[in-house]
Write a protein that holds these residues in place. Structure first.
Motif, PDB file in Angstrom:
ATOM      1  N   SER A  28     -53.288  64.533  32.165  1.00 40.04           N
ATOM      2  CA  SER A  28     -53.130  65.533  31.116  1.00 40.04           C
ATOM      3  C   SER A  28     -54.428  65.722  30.335  1.00 40.04           C
ATOM      4  CB  SER A  28     -52.024  65.097  30.157  1.00 40.04           C
ATOM      5  OG  SER A  28     -51.950  65.988  29.081  1.00 40.04           O
ATOM      6  N   PRO A  29     -55.055  66.901  30.451  1.00 40.54           N
ATOM      7  CA  PRO A  29     -56.327  67.111  29.769  1.00 40.54           C
ATOM      8  C   PRO A  29     -56.205  67.098  28.253  1.00 40.54           C
ATOM      9  CG  PRO A  29     -55.784  68.993  31.182  1.00 40.54           C
ATOM     10  CD  PRO A  29     -54.669  68.023  31.268  1.00 40.54           C
ATOM     11  N   ILE A  30     -55.054  67.519  27.740  1.00 43.14           N
ATOM     12  CA  ILE A  30     -54.888  67.571  26.291  1.00 43.14           C
ATOM     13  C   ILE A  30     -54.773  66.162  25.715  1.00 43.14           C
ATOM     14  CG2 ILE A  30     -53.361  68.394  24.459  1.00 43.14           C
ATOM     15  CD1 ILE A  30     -52.758  70.793  26.239  1.00 43.14           C
ATOM     16  N   GLY A  33     -58.672  64.180  27.064  1.00 41.39           N
ATOM     17  CA  GLY A  33     -59.922  64.750  26.556  1.00 41.39           C
ATOM     18  C   GLY A  33     -60.309  64.272  25.165  1.00 41.39           C
ATOM     19  N   PRO A  34     -59.395  64.316  24.190  1.00 41.03           N
ATOM     20  CA  PRO A  34     -59.751  63.814  22.856  1.00 41.03           C
ATOM     21  C   PRO A  34     -60.069  62.325  22.824  1.00 41.03           C
ATOM     22  CG  PRO A  34     -57.868  65.257  22.705  1.00 41.03           C
ATOM     23  CD  PRO A  34     -58.129  65.042  24.169  1.00 41.03           C
ATOM     24  N   ILE A  35     -59.442  61.549  23.705  1.00 42.49           N
ATOM     25  CA  ILE A  35     -59.760  60.118  23.771  1.00 42.49           C
ATOM     26  C   ILE A  35     -61.204  59.933  24.218  1.00 42.49           C
ATOM     27  CG2 ILE A  35     -59.238  57.970  24.999  1.00 42.49           C
ATOM     28  CD1 ILE A  35     -56.310  58.908  25.060  1.00 42.49           C
ATOM     29  N   ALA A  36     -61.620  60.681  25.236  1.00 39.33           N
ATOM     30  CA  ALA A  36     -62.998  60.599  25.713  1.00 39.33           C
ATOM     31  C   ALA A  36     -63.975  61.055  24.625  1.00 39.33           C
ATOM     32  CB  ALA A  36     -63.180  61.434  26.969  1.00 39.33           C
ATOM     33  N   PHE A  37     -63.610  62.104  23.891  1.00 37.01           N
ATOM     34  CA  PHE A  37     -64.472  62.584  22.812  1.00 37.01           C
ATOM     35  C   PHE A  37     -64.619  61.531  21.718  1.00 37.01           C
ATOM     36  CE2 PHE A  37     -65.313  64.807  18.843  1.00 37.01           C
ATOM     37  CZ  PHE A  37     -66.425  65.556  19.193  1.00 37.01           C
ATOM     38  N   CYS A  38     -63.517  60.894  21.356  1.00 34.79           N
ATOM     39  CA  CYS A  38     -63.561  59.858  20.319  1.00 34.79           C
ATOM     40  C   CYS A  38     -64.382  58.651  20.769  1.00 34.79           C
ATOM     41  CB  CYS A  38     -62.163  59.431  19.930  1.00 34.79           C
ATOM     42  SG  CYS A  38     -61.252  60.704  19.033  1.00 34.79           S
ATOM     43  N   LEU A  39     -64.283  58.297  22.032  1.00 32.82           N
ATOM     44  CA  LEU A  39     -65.118  57.217  22.546  1.00 32.82           C
ATOM     45  C   LEU A  39     -66.602  57.580  22.467  1.00 32.82           C
ATOM     46  CD1 LEU A  39     -63.069  56.072  25.660  1.00 32.82           C
ATOM     47  CD2 LEU A  39     -63.474  54.779  23.576  1.00 32.82           C
ATOM     48  N   GLY A  40     -66.921  58.837  22.729  1.00 32.34           N
ATOM     49  CA  GLY A  40     -68.303  59.296  22.584  1.00 32.34           C
ATOM     50  C   GLY A  40     -68.779  59.234  21.146  1.00 32.34           C
ATOM     51  N   VAL A  41     -67.899  59.563  20.204  1.00 35.03           N
ATOM     52  CA  VAL A  41     -68.256  59.473  18.786  1.00 35.03           C
ATOM     53  C   VAL A  41     -68.528  58.032  18.393  1.00 35.03           C
ATOM     54  CG1 VAL A  41     -67.346  59.760  16.436  1.00 35.03           C
ATOM     55  CG2 VAL A  41     -67.061  61.583  18.112  1.00 35.03           C
ATOM     56  N   VAL A  42     -67.679  57.116  18.835  1.00 39.89           N
ATOM     57  CA  VAL A  42     -67.866  55.695  18.517  1.00 39.89           C
ATOM     58  C   VAL A  42     -69.155  55.182  19.130  1.00 39.89           C
ATOM     59  CG1 VAL A  42     -66.930  53.381  18.940  1.00 39.89           C
ATOM     60  CG2 VAL A  42     -65.426  55.207  18.184  1.00 39.89           C
ATOM     61  N   LEU A  43     -69.430  55.545  20.364  1.00 42.55           N
ATOM     62  CA  LEU A  43     -70.674  55.117  21.000  1.00 42.55           C
ATOM     63  C   LEU A  43     -71.896  55.668  20.273  1.00 42.55           C
ATOM     64  CD1 LEU A  43     -69.797  55.436  24.773  1.00 42.55           C
ATOM     65  CD2 LEU A  43     -70.555  53.369  23.617  1.00 42.55           C
ATOM     66  N   ASN A  44     -71.826  56.913  19.868  1.00 44.18           N
ATOM     67  CA  ASN A  44     -72.953  57.540  19.193  1.00 44.18           C
ATOM     68  C   ASN A  44     -73.178  56.947  17.809  1.00 44.18           C
ATOM     69  OD1 ASN A  44     -75.057  59.321  19.217  1.00 44.18           O
ATOM     70  ND2 ASN A  44     -73.865  61.039  18.449  1.00 44.18           N
ATOM     71  N   ARG A  45     -72.088  56.587  17.127  1.00 40.37           N
ATOM     72  CA  ARG A  45     -72.186  56.119  15.760  1.00 40.37           C
ATOM     73  C   ARG A  45     -72.482  54.622  15.663  1.00 40.37           C
ATOM     74  NH1 ARG A  45     -66.731  56.444  13.042  1.00 40.37           N
ATOM     75  NH2 ARG A  45     -66.533  54.603  14.337  1.00 40.37           N
ATOM     76  N   LYS A  57     -69.689  63.205  24.681  1.00 39.36           N
ATOM     77  CA  LYS A  57     -68.922  64.125  23.838  1.00 39.36           C
ATOM     78  C   LYS A  57     -68.915  65.531  24.417  1.00 39.36           C
ATOM     79  CE  LYS A  57     -71.085  63.292  19.999  1.00 39.36           C
ATOM     80  NZ  LYS A  57     -71.499  63.274  18.591  1.00 39.36           N
ATOM     81  N   THR A  58     -70.063  65.996  24.880  1.00 41.06           N
ATOM     82  CA  THR A  58     -70.160  67.342  25.445  1.00 41.06           C
ATOM     83  C   THR A  58     -69.331  67.468  26.718  1.00 41.06           C
ATOM     84  OG1 THR A  58     -72.391  67.535  24.550  1.00 41.06           O
ATOM     85  CG2 THR A  58     -71.765  69.096  26.263  1.00 41.06           C
ATOM     86  N   LEU A  59     -69.456  66.496  27.605  1.00 44.85           N
ATOM     87  CA  LEU A  59     -68.688  66.543  28.855  1.00 44.85           C
ATOM     88  C   LEU A  59     -67.199  66.398  28.609  1.00 44.85           C
ATOM     89  CD1 LEU A  59     -70.861  64.532  31.394  1.00 44.85           C
ATOM     90  CD2 LEU A  59     -70.369  66.969  31.386  1.00 44.85           C
ATOM     91  N   ALA A  60     -66.816  65.660  27.574  1.00 44.14           N
ATOM     92  CA  ALA A  60     -65.391  65.526  27.260  1.00 44.14           C
ATOM     93  C   ALA A  60     -64.800  66.875  26.888  1.00 44.14           C
ATOM     94  CB  ALA A  60     -65.193  64.516  26.131  1.00 44.14           C
ATOM     95  N   VAL A  61     -65.517  67.645  26.076  1.00 41.71           N
ATOM     96  CA  VAL A  61     -65.020  68.964  25.676  1.00 41.71           C
ATOM     97  C   VAL A  61     -64.993  69.912  26.879  1.00 41.71           C
ATOM     98  CG1 VAL A  61     -65.513  70.987  24.252  1.00 41.71           C
ATOM     99  CG2 VAL A  61     -65.740  68.700  23.277  1.00 41.71           C
ATOM    100  N   VAL A  62     -66.073  69.935  27.639  1.00 38.75           N
ATOM    101  CA  VAL A  62     -66.157  70.830  28.796  1.00 38.75           C
ATOM    102  C   VAL A  62     -65.092  70.481  29.835  1.00 38.75           C
ATOM    103  CG1 VAL A  62     -67.616  71.466  30.761  1.00 38.75           C
ATOM    104  CG2 VAL A  62     -68.591  71.374  28.463  1.00 38.75           C
ATOM    105  N   ASN A  63     -64.930  69.193  30.124  1.00 35.68           N
ATOM    106  CA  ASN A  63     -63.963  68.793  31.144  1.00 35.68           C
ATOM    107  C   ASN A  63     -62.521  68.930  30.664  1.00 35.68           C
ATOM    108  OD1 ASN A  63     -65.932  68.287  32.987  1.00 35.68           O
ATOM    109  ND2 ASN A  63     -66.010  66.103  32.612  1.00 35.68           N
ATOM    110  N   THR A  64     -62.301  68.881  29.357  1.00 36.14           N
ATOM    111  CA  THR A  64     -60.955  69.135  28.846  1.00 36.14           C
ATOM    112  C   THR A  64     -60.555  70.579  29.118  1.00 36.14           C
ATOM    113  OG1 THR A  64     -61.165  67.450  27.135  1.00 36.14           O
ATOM    114  CG2 THR A  64     -59.499  69.141  26.793  1.00 36.14           C
ATOM    115  N   PHE A  65     -61.434  71.503  28.779  1.00 37.50           N
ATOM    116  CA  PHE A  65     -61.135  72.907  29.066  1.00 37.50           C
ATOM    117  C   PHE A  65     -61.102  73.168  30.567  1.00 37.50           C
ATOM    118  CE2 PHE A  65     -62.745  73.516  24.665  1.00 37.50           C
ATOM    119  CZ  PHE A  65     -61.571  74.015  24.141  1.00 37.50           C
TER     120      PHE A  65
END
Length: 80
Positions: A28-30, A33-45, A57-65
């Protein structure tokens, strides 16, 4: 004296994040996808991973859509 917080598990978190980035095409992309984005935020921060956090983060958004479009395409052409 200041104590530095030692971050263990950076490589595990990077591996899980890279796997989660491409899971929206299989599950399920919905939800994934947000889990992958949040993991990217944690890694970045919190972890010093360079540009990998931004790329995740970018690939999470693109691959979700992309996963949403792919699922609708499959449903339309296969009639599932």
């Amino acid at each position: 004296m200041e104590e530095e917080i030692q971050r263990d598990g950076r490589n595990v978190l990077l591996t899980v994040s890279w796997i989660a980035v491409f899971l929206p095409y299989l599950f399920s992309p919905i939800a994934v996808g947000p889990i992958a984005f949040c993991l990217g935020v944690v890694l970045n921060r919190d972890y010093e991973v360079g540009n990998q956090g931004k790329i995740i983060k970018t690939l999470a958004v693109v691959n979700t859509f992309g996963g949403i479009i792919f699922a609708n395409w499959l449903r339309f052409y296969l009639g599932a």
